[in-house]
Design a protein around this motif. Structure first.
Motif, PDB file in Angstrom:
ATOM      1  N   LYS A  64     -46.155  67.901  51.413  1.00 16.13           N
ATOM      2  CA  LYS A  64     -45.260  68.728  52.217  1.00 16.13           C
ATOM      3  C   LYS A  64     -44.479  67.854  53.199  1.00 16.13           C
ATOM      4  N   PRO A  65     -43.271  68.264  53.592  1.00 17.98           N
ATOM      5  CA  PRO A  65     -42.459  67.471  54.513  1.00 17.98           C
ATOM      6  C   PRO A  65     -43.177  67.267  55.838  1.00 17.98           C
ATOM      7  N   ALA A  66     -42.859  66.146  56.475  1.00 16.85           N
ATOM      8  CA  ALA A  66     -43.455  65.859  57.782  1.00 16.85           C
ATOM      9  C   ALA A  66     -43.000  66.914  58.782  1.00 16.85           C
ATOM     10  N   ALA A  67     -43.878  67.204  59.710  1.00 16.40           N
ATOM     11  CA  ALA A  67     -43.549  68.181  60.746  1.00 16.40           C
ATOM     12  C   ALA A  67     -42.437  67.645  61.632  1.00 16.40           C
ATOM     13  N   PRO A  68     -41.572  68.539  62.156  1.00 17.96           N
ATOM     14  CA  PRO A  68     -40.498  68.087  63.049  1.00 17.96           C
ATOM     15  C   PRO A  68     -41.076  67.345  64.251  1.00 17.96           C
ATOM     16  N   LEU A  69     -40.360  66.338  64.702  1.00 14.73           N
ATOM     17  CA  LEU A  69     -40.798  65.573  65.861  1.00 14.73           C
ATOM     18  C   LEU A  69     -40.626  66.426  67.114  1.00 14.73           C
ATOM     19  N   SER A  70     -41.614  66.395  67.974  1.00 14.38           N
ATOM     20  CA  SER A  70     -41.613  67.257  69.148  1.00 14.38           C
ATOM     21  C   SER A  70     -41.822  66.454  70.420  1.00 14.38           C
ATOM     22  N   ASP A  71     -41.487  67.075  71.560  1.00 13.27           N
ATOM     23  CA  ASP A  71     -41.725  66.451  72.855  1.00 13.27           C
ATOM     24  C   ASP A  71     -43.214  66.199  73.061  1.00 13.27           C
ATOM     25  N   GLU A  72     -44.034  67.156  72.660  1.00 13.04           N
ATOM     26  CA  GLU A  72     -45.472  66.998  72.824  1.00 13.04           C
ATOM     27  C   GLU A  72     -45.986  65.825  72.000  1.00 13.04           C
ATOM     28  N   GLY A  73     -45.482  65.724  70.770  1.00 19.32           N
ATOM     29  CA  GLY A  73     -45.889  64.609  69.923  1.00 19.32           C
ATOM     30  C   GLY A  73     -45.460  63.274  70.494  1.00 19.32           C
ATOM     31  N   PHE A  74     -44.231  63.228  71.032  1.00 15.45           N
ATOM     32  CA  PHE A  74     -43.736  61.991  71.630  1.00 15.45           C
ATOM     33  C   PHE A  74     -44.619  61.557  72.796  1.00 15.45           C
ATOM     34  N   LYS A  75     -44.990  62.502  73.644  1.00 11.39           N
ATOM     35  CA  LYS A  75     -45.818  62.181  74.808  1.00 11.39           C
ATOM     36  C   LYS A  75     -47.195  61.671  74.389  1.00 11.39           C
ATOM     37  N   SER A  76     -47.787  62.327  73.406  1.00 10.60           N
ATOM     38  CA  SER A  76     -49.141  61.947  73.015  1.00 10.60           C
ATOM     39  C   SER A  76     -49.181  60.695  72.143  1.00 10.60           C
ATOM     40  N   GLU A  77     -48.168  60.513  71.275  1.00 12.25           N
ATOM     41  CA  GLU A  77     -48.195  59.405  70.327  1.00 12.25           C
ATOM     42  C   GLU A  77     -47.520  58.151  70.841  1.00 12.25           C
ATOM     43  N   CYS A  78     -46.487  58.303  71.655  1.00 11.86           N
ATOM     44  CA  CYS A  78     -45.713  57.151  72.129  1.00 11.86           C
ATOM     45  C   CYS A  78     -46.019  56.835  73.593  1.00 11.86           C
ATOM     46  N   VAL A  79     -45.869  57.830  74.471  1.00 15.63           N
ATOM     47  CA  VAL A  79     -46.003  57.589  75.905  1.00 15.63           C
ATOM     48  C   VAL A  79     -47.451  57.350  76.308  1.00 15.63           C
ATOM     49  N   SER A  80     -48.371  58.123  75.760  1.00 15.14           N
ATOM     50  CA  SER A  80     -49.768  57.993  76.164  1.00 15.14           C
ATOM     51  C   SER A  80     -50.333  56.602  75.892  1.00 15.14           C
ATOM     52  N   PRO A  81     -50.165  56.042  74.690  1.00 17.56           N
ATOM     53  CA  PRO A  81     -50.670  54.674  74.486  1.00 17.56           C
ATOM     54  C   PRO A  81     -49.903  53.638  75.300  1.00 17.56           C
ATOM     55  N   LEU A  82     -48.625  53.886  75.570  1.00 20.11           N
ATOM     56  CA  LEU A  82     -47.871  52.975  76.429  1.00 20.11           C
ATOM     57  C   LEU A  82     -48.514  52.921  77.813  1.00 20.11           C
ATOM     58  N   ARG A  83     -48.825  54.092  78.358  1.00 25.79           N
ATOM     59  CA  ARG A  83     -49.433  54.151  79.693  1.00 25.79           C
ATOM     60  C   ARG A  83     -50.804  53.503  79.723  1.00 25.79           C
ATOM     61  N   SER A  84     -51.497  53.544  78.597  1.00 29.09           N
ATOM     62  CA  SER A  84     -52.834  52.949  78.520  1.00 29.09           C
ATOM     63  C   SER A  84     -52.790  51.489  78.097  1.00 29.09           C
ATOM     64  N   GLU A  85     -51.572  50.936  77.960  1.00 29.65           N
ATOM     65  CA  GLU A  85     -51.357  49.549  77.546  1.00 29.65           C
ATOM     66  C   GLU A  85     -51.878  49.287  76.137  1.00 29.65           C
ATOM     67  N   ARG A  86     -51.921  50.318  75.309  1.00 31.68           N
ATOM     68  CA  ARG A  86     -52.222  50.145  73.891  1.00 31.68           C
ATOM     69  C   ARG A  86     -50.876  49.947  73.185  1.00 31.68           C
ATOM     70  N   TYR A  87     -50.285  48.785  73.427  1.00 32.53           N
ATOM     71  CA  TYR A  87     -48.886  48.573  73.073  1.00 32.53           C
ATOM     72  C   TYR A  87     -48.632  48.565  71.569  1.00 32.53           C
ATOM     73  N   ALA A  88     -49.526  47.972  70.794  1.00 32.07           N
ATOM     74  CA  ALA A  88     -49.315  47.951  69.339  1.00 32.07           C
ATOM     75  C   ALA A  88     -49.256  49.364  68.788  1.00 32.07           C
ATOM     76  N   GLU A  89     -50.156  50.208  69.261  1.00 32.36           N
ATOM     77  CA  GLU A  89     -50.161  51.611  68.840  1.00 32.36           C
ATOM     78  C   GLU A  89     -48.894  52.315  69.307  1.00 32.36           C
ATOM     79  N   ALA A  90     -48.467  52.016  70.526  1.00 37.79           N
ATOM     80  CA  ALA A  90     -47.265  52.649  71.070  1.00 37.79           C
ATOM     81  C   ALA A  90     -46.024  52.240  70.283  1.00 37.79           C
ATOM     82  N   ILE A  91     -45.928  50.963  69.936  1.00 38.91           N
ATOM     83  CA  ILE A  91     -44.763  50.483  69.184  1.00 38.91           C
ATOM     84  C   ILE A  91     -44.659  51.205  67.847  1.00 38.91           C
ATOM     85  N   GLU A  92     -45.776  51.300  67.140  1.00 40.29           N
ATOM     86  CA  GLU A  92     -45.778  51.966  65.836  1.00 40.29           C
ATOM     87  C   GLU A  92     -45.325  53.413  65.961  1.00 40.29           C
ATOM     88  N   ALA A  93     -45.824  54.093  66.987  1.00 38.56           N
ATOM     89  CA  ALA A  93     -45.479  55.502  67.151  1.00 38.56           C
ATOM     90  C   ALA A  93     -44.049  55.680  67.642  1.00 38.56           C
TER      91      ALA A  93
END
Length: 377
Positions: free
Chosen positions: A78-107
């Protein structure tokens, strides 16, 4: 708005880490000294997030050589779910804030082409690549300029930082930098106000009639790219830039042809991480020193008067002459033991603090590199 990268080699020579300022607004601490280990993302979680939610067992089914769609579940295709603000915060911003940079870059890269969230994603990537853990100037500049093009406030803020430091691919324009910061401030990036104040301080310094000038420019009031513009206009060319010691080396050309090079040493305050000129030094090889120093001394005396201090009447090996010029500026002409000489213009407060600031930066950079390596250990 922005030109293509044409100076990637040049940018990489003068690596930078503006961690505290660049990460402003992302909720990341300026530095950590507790040695905390960065959490590694789960391989399965990383795979499923990139492949539209397929479970590990479904991925095994796809990779086992089966080609018929009847063996692949509807969930897997099935197609990927639409990208959302909530997803961005949890997948991109959250690891950035925790200095999990490799994970943040991928997301964050997943969101970079999204019409609505692309600007935020590029700004986050620009901040990550500017950290001491990465020091990838070219990548940071590329993402910041793209974020600014997309109208993102943090992207404009990052682009302004990079321009003030002399890292941007754009020709330096202080009015353009001011506009970017004002736009960022209006959009809620509070730290932009601090840099606007630094610009105001710089402009006030230039207006002061007592301000020291070199090459008819108030170099100790100016930002690094402005100083570079002055030197280029005078016919000088840059030879090298040392990322580790915040130094630029220039060929003097016809400005002072008897000197072999001009060395510019910058200081960077932990408060705003902006490079400011601390010392400007002309160097003379032994032959040029023997031949030209009498003329240099005469020119200095005519311009600044008698030396404030002098260790000897004649400038012999191991001796020096010092002039106090302008506010907090000392001019020192020194004959070294090997017969060479140096003429140094120093903004004394910055010059005295520079070594401690360099030591602090070295310690923080080492800690950041250790934390990044801990991810794989």
């Amino acid at each position: 708005m922005f030109s293509k990268l044409t100076r990637s080699k040049r940018l990489s020579l003068f690596g930078f880490a503006v961690t505290a300022v660049a990460l402003a607004g992302w909720g990341v601490a300026a530095s950590r000294s507790d040695g905390a280990i960065e959490r590694r993302p789960s391989p399965a979680a990383g795979a499923t997030s990139l492949l539209g939610g397929a479970s590990p067992s479904q991925l095994m089914s796809v990779s086992s050589g089966t080609t018929g769609t009847d063996s692949i579940s509807a969930e897997a295709i099935k197609p990927a779910a639409p990208l959302s603000d909530e997803g961005f915060k949890s997948e991109c911003v959250s690891p950035l804030r925790s200095e999990r940079y490799a994970e943040a870059i991928e997301a964050c890269q997943r969101y970079a082409n999204d019409e609505r969230l692309g600007g935020k994603a590029h700004a986050a990537l620009a901040a990550i690549y500017s950290t001491r853990a990465y020091r990838d100037v070219t990548a940071s500049v590329t993402h910041a300029e793209r974020a600014a093009e997309l109208g993102d406030a943090r992207g404009k803020f990052m682009t302004a930082i990079q321009m003030l430091g002399g890292y941007s691919t754009r020709p330096f324009d202080l009015s353009f930098v001011r506009k970017m910061l004002e736009d960022a401030q209006r959009s809620g990036v509070a730290q932009a106000g601090m840099l606007l104040n630094r610009i105001a301080d710089s402009e006030q310094c230039r207006k002061n009639k007592q301000t020291f000038t070199l090459l008819n420019a108030p170099v100790f009031c100016m930002f690094r790219p402005e100083i570079s513009q002055v030197l280029i206009a005078r016919g000088m060319s840059q030879r090298n830039a040392d990322a580790q010691s915040w130094a630029d080396i220039w060929r003097p050309g016809e400005v002072l042809p008897s000197s072999s090079q001009a060395e510019l040493l910058y200081d960077r305050s932990p408060d705003d991480e902006m490079l400011r000129l601390a010392q400007f030094t002309y160097r003379f090889d032994p032959i040029a020193a023997s031949d030209q120093l009498p003329l240099v001394v005469q020119a200095l005396r005519q311009k600044y008067g008698a030396p404030s201090r002098s260790s000897s009447k004649e400038l012999v090996a191991g001796s020096s002459m010092i002039w106090h010029a302008g506010t907090d500026v000392d001019i020192t002409l020194t004959r070294l033991s090997d017969g060479s000489a140096e003429l140094r213009y120093a903004q004394t407060p910055r010059a005295s603090e520079r070594e401690s600031h360099l030591a602090r930066e070295d310690q923080l950079s080492r800690q950041a590199r250790i934390r990044r390596q801990q991810v794989a250990l």
